[in-house]
Design a protein around this motif. Structure first.
Motif, PDB file in Angstrom:
ATOM      1  N   LEU A  86       0.604  -1.337   0.039  1.00 30.13           N
ATOM      2  CA  LEU A  86      -0.196  -0.056   0.089  1.00 30.13           C
ATOM      3  C   LEU A  86       0.910   1.285  -0.083  1.00 30.13           C
ATOM      4  O   LEU A  86       1.977   1.297   0.627  1.00 30.13           O
ATOM      5  CB  LEU A  86      -0.901  -0.098   1.239  1.00 30.13           C
ATOM      6  N   LYS A  87       0.387   2.206  -0.585  1.00 32.06           N
ATOM      7  CA  LYS A  87       1.028   3.595  -0.849  1.00 32.06           C
ATOM      8  C   LYS A  87       0.246   4.486  -0.251  1.00 32.06           C
ATOM      9  O   LYS A  87      -1.020   4.341  -0.074  1.00 32.06           O
ATOM     10  CB  LYS A  87       1.141   3.999  -2.257  1.00 32.06           C
ATOM     11  N   PRO A  88       0.670   5.656   0.161  1.00 30.42           N
ATOM     12  CA  PRO A  88      -0.007   6.952   0.756  1.00 30.42           C
ATOM     13  C   PRO A  88      -1.220   7.230  -0.151  1.00 30.42           C
ATOM     14  O   PRO A  88      -2.170   7.620   0.153  1.00 30.42           O
ATOM     15  CB  PRO A  88       0.797   7.934   0.934  1.00 30.42           C
ATOM     16  N   GLU A  89      -0.797   7.205  -1.524  1.00 32.21           N
ATOM     17  CA  GLU A  89      -1.943   7.634  -2.415  1.00 32.21           C
ATOM     18  C   GLU A  89      -3.186   6.735  -2.480  1.00 32.21           C
ATOM     19  O   GLU A  89      -4.120   7.016  -3.174  1.00 32.21           O
ATOM     20  CB  GLU A  89      -1.349   7.864  -3.988  1.00 32.21           C
ATOM     21  N   ASP A  90      -3.107   5.649  -1.753  1.00 29.87           N
ATOM     22  CA  ASP A  90      -4.209   4.577  -1.942  1.00 29.87           C
ATOM     23  C   ASP A  90      -5.277   4.870  -0.623  1.00 29.87           C
ATOM     24  O   ASP A  90      -6.128   4.419  -0.453  1.00 29.87           O
ATOM     25  CB  ASP A  90      -3.646   3.170  -1.613  1.00 29.87           C
ATOM     26  N   SER A  91      -4.900   5.758   0.051  1.00 32.13           N
ATOM     27  CA  SER A  91      -5.578   6.287   1.102  1.00 32.13           C
ATOM     28  C   SER A  91      -7.125   6.857   0.721  1.00 32.13           C
ATOM     29  O   SER A  91      -7.103   7.528  -0.385  1.00 32.13           O
ATOM     30  CB  SER A  91      -5.151   7.383   2.122  1.00 32.13           C
ATOM     31  N   GLY A  92      -8.090   6.621   1.391  1.00 29.05           N
ATOM     32  CA  GLY A  92      -9.425   6.887   0.969  1.00 29.05           C
ATOM     33  C   GLY A  92     -10.465   5.972   1.583  1.00 29.05           C
ATOM     34  O   GLY A  92     -10.461   5.253   2.258  1.00 29.05           O
ATOM     35  N   VAL A  93     -11.868   6.317   0.947  1.00 29.96           N
ATOM     36  CA  VAL A  93     -12.890   5.836   1.591  1.00 29.96           C
ATOM     37  C   VAL A  93     -13.114   4.565   0.493  1.00 29.96           C
ATOM     38  O   VAL A  93     -13.470   5.089  -0.658  1.00 29.96           O
ATOM     39  CB  VAL A  93     -14.150   6.536   1.931  1.00 29.96           C
ATOM     40  N   TYR A  94     -13.294   3.430   0.772  1.00 29.26           N
ATOM     41  CA  TYR A  94     -13.243   2.378  -0.047  1.00 29.26           C
ATOM     42  C   TYR A  94     -14.790   1.781  -0.148  1.00 29.26           C
ATOM     43  O   TYR A  94     -15.382   1.504   1.006  1.00 29.26           O
ATOM     44  CB  TYR A  94     -12.114   1.117   0.107  1.00 29.26           C
ATOM     45  N   SER A  95     -15.510   1.448  -1.201  1.00 29.58           N
ATOM     46  CA  SER A  95     -16.695   1.118  -1.341  1.00 29.58           C
ATOM     47  C   SER A  95     -16.918  -0.002  -2.380  1.00 29.58           C
ATOM     48  O   SER A  95     -16.095   0.006  -3.420  1.00 29.58           O
ATOM     49  CB  SER A  95     -17.619   2.266  -1.822  1.00 29.58           C
ATOM     50  N   CYS A  96     -17.736  -0.893  -1.981  1.00 25.95           N
ATOM     51  CA  CYS A  96     -18.014  -2.127  -2.992  1.00 25.95           C
ATOM     52  C   CYS A  96     -19.235  -1.700  -3.766  1.00 25.95           C
ATOM     53  O   CYS A  96     -20.212  -0.974  -2.875  1.00 25.95           O
ATOM     54  CB  CYS A  96     -17.699  -3.405  -2.440  1.00 25.95           C
ATOM     55  N   GLN A 115     -21.652   1.129   2.245  1.00 25.06           N
ATOM     56  CA  GLN A 115     -21.509   2.518   3.021  1.00 25.06           C
ATOM     57  C   GLN A 115     -19.854   3.014   3.078  1.00 25.06           C
ATOM     58  O   GLN A 115     -19.894   4.205   3.230  1.00 25.06           O
ATOM     59  CB  GLN A 115     -21.939   2.068   4.575  1.00 25.06           C
ATOM     60  N   GLY A 116     -19.186   2.151   2.773  1.00 25.50           N
ATOM     61  CA  GLY A 116     -17.782   2.552   2.586  1.00 25.50           C
ATOM     62  C   GLY A 116     -16.986   2.167   3.863  1.00 25.50           C
ATOM     63  O   GLY A 116     -17.484   2.152   5.048  1.00 25.50           O
ATOM     64  N   THR A 117     -15.674   2.087   3.678  1.00 24.77           N
ATOM     65  CA  THR A 117     -14.674   1.817   4.833  1.00 24.77           C
ATOM     66  C   THR A 117     -13.475   2.657   4.367  1.00 24.77           C
ATOM     67  O   THR A 117     -13.011   2.705   3.470  1.00 24.77           O
ATOM     68  CB  THR A 117     -14.414   0.275   5.059  1.00 24.77           C
ATOM     69  N   GLN A 118     -12.907   3.211   5.756  1.00 24.22           N
ATOM     70  CA  GLN A 118     -11.667   3.960   5.466  1.00 24.22           C
ATOM     71  C   GLN A 118     -10.573   3.273   5.588  1.00 24.22           C
ATOM     72  O   GLN A 118     -10.363   2.587   6.304  1.00 24.22           O
ATOM     73  CB  GLN A 118     -11.840   5.261   6.622  1.00 24.22           C
ATOM     74  N   VAL A 119      -9.432   3.664   4.508  1.00 21.90           N
ATOM     75  CA  VAL A 119      -8.115   2.992   4.430  1.00 21.90           C
ATOM     76  C   VAL A 119      -7.263   4.366   4.528  1.00 21.90           C
ATOM     77  O   VAL A 119      -7.303   5.410   3.748  1.00 21.90           O
ATOM     78  CB  VAL A 119      -8.102   2.304   3.196  1.00 21.90           C
ATOM     79  N   THR A 120      -6.379   4.196   5.400  1.00 17.22           N
ATOM     80  CA  THR A 120      -5.255   5.072   5.620  1.00 17.22           C
ATOM     81  C   THR A 120      -3.959   4.764   5.572  1.00 17.22           C
ATOM     82  O   THR A 120      -3.643   3.618   6.364  1.00 17.22           O
ATOM     83  CB  THR A 120      -5.565   6.043   6.957  1.00 17.22           C
ATOM     84  N   VAL A 121      -3.175   5.148   4.628  1.00 13.45           N
ATOM     85  CA  VAL A 121      -1.797   4.789   4.536  1.00 13.45           C
ATOM     86  C   VAL A 121      -0.815   5.749   4.903  1.00 13.45           C
ATOM     87  O   VAL A 121      -0.797   6.858   4.141  1.00 13.45           O
ATOM     88  CB  VAL A 121      -1.524   4.039   3.152  1.00 13.45           C
ATOM     89  N   SER A 122      -0.198   5.569   5.991  1.00 12.01           N
ATOM     90  CA  SER A 122       0.615   6.844   6.281  1.00 12.01           C
ATOM     91  C   SER A 122       1.742   6.243   7.397  1.00 12.01           C
ATOM     92  O   SER A 122       1.495   5.212   7.781  1.00 12.01           O
ATOM     93  CB  SER A 122      -0.336   7.792   7.279  1.00 12.01           C
TER      94      SER A 122
END
Length: 123
Positions: A86-96, A115-122
């Motif tokens: 994973l890279k920092p630019e992959d951060s965001g709210v992920y939805s299916c 509803q989405g789930t948060q992914v934070t790469v830092s």
């Protein structure tokens, strides 16, 4: 009731991995295309991967190809998104999202959304 519920998001360091789940209810996930989408602050909502409803054909956007893997467990009526390196630019709210099966999952008309789930790469 037709529903999709994502889980598995969280915080991870660059180079780490996460596995997201998209659990379906009210419809058989193996008969529908399931797409994965994400949105980061200030960026457009983007579709980056999907698995077809007619077979297990997958499609990935170049930015995640080779790092992300989509799979389906029909016994659990769930689609998984394995995210590696994973890279920092992959951060965001992920939805299916789900759509009736068609010729190609990345052009499917997605209408049922989780509803989405948060992914934070830092670091």
């Amino acid at each position: 009731q037709v529903q999709l519920v994502e889980s598995g998001g969280g915080s991870v360091q660059p180079g780490g991995s996460l596995r997201l789940s998209c659990a379906a209810s009210g419809f058989p996930v193996d008969h529908y295309a399931i797409g994965w989408f994400r949105q980061a602050p200030g960026k457009e909502h983007e579709g980056f991967g999907c698995i077809s409803g007619s077979d297990n054909t997958t499609w990935y956007k170049d930015s995640v190809k080779g790092r992300f893997i989509i799979s389906r467990d029909n016994t659990r009526n769930t689609v998984f998104l394995q995210m590696n390196n994973l890279k920092p630019e992959d951060s965001g709210v992920y939805s299916c999202a789900g759509a009736p099966p068609g010729p190609e999952c990345h052009t499917a008309p997605y209408a049922t959304w989780g509803q989405g789930t948060q992914v934070t790469v830092s670091s």
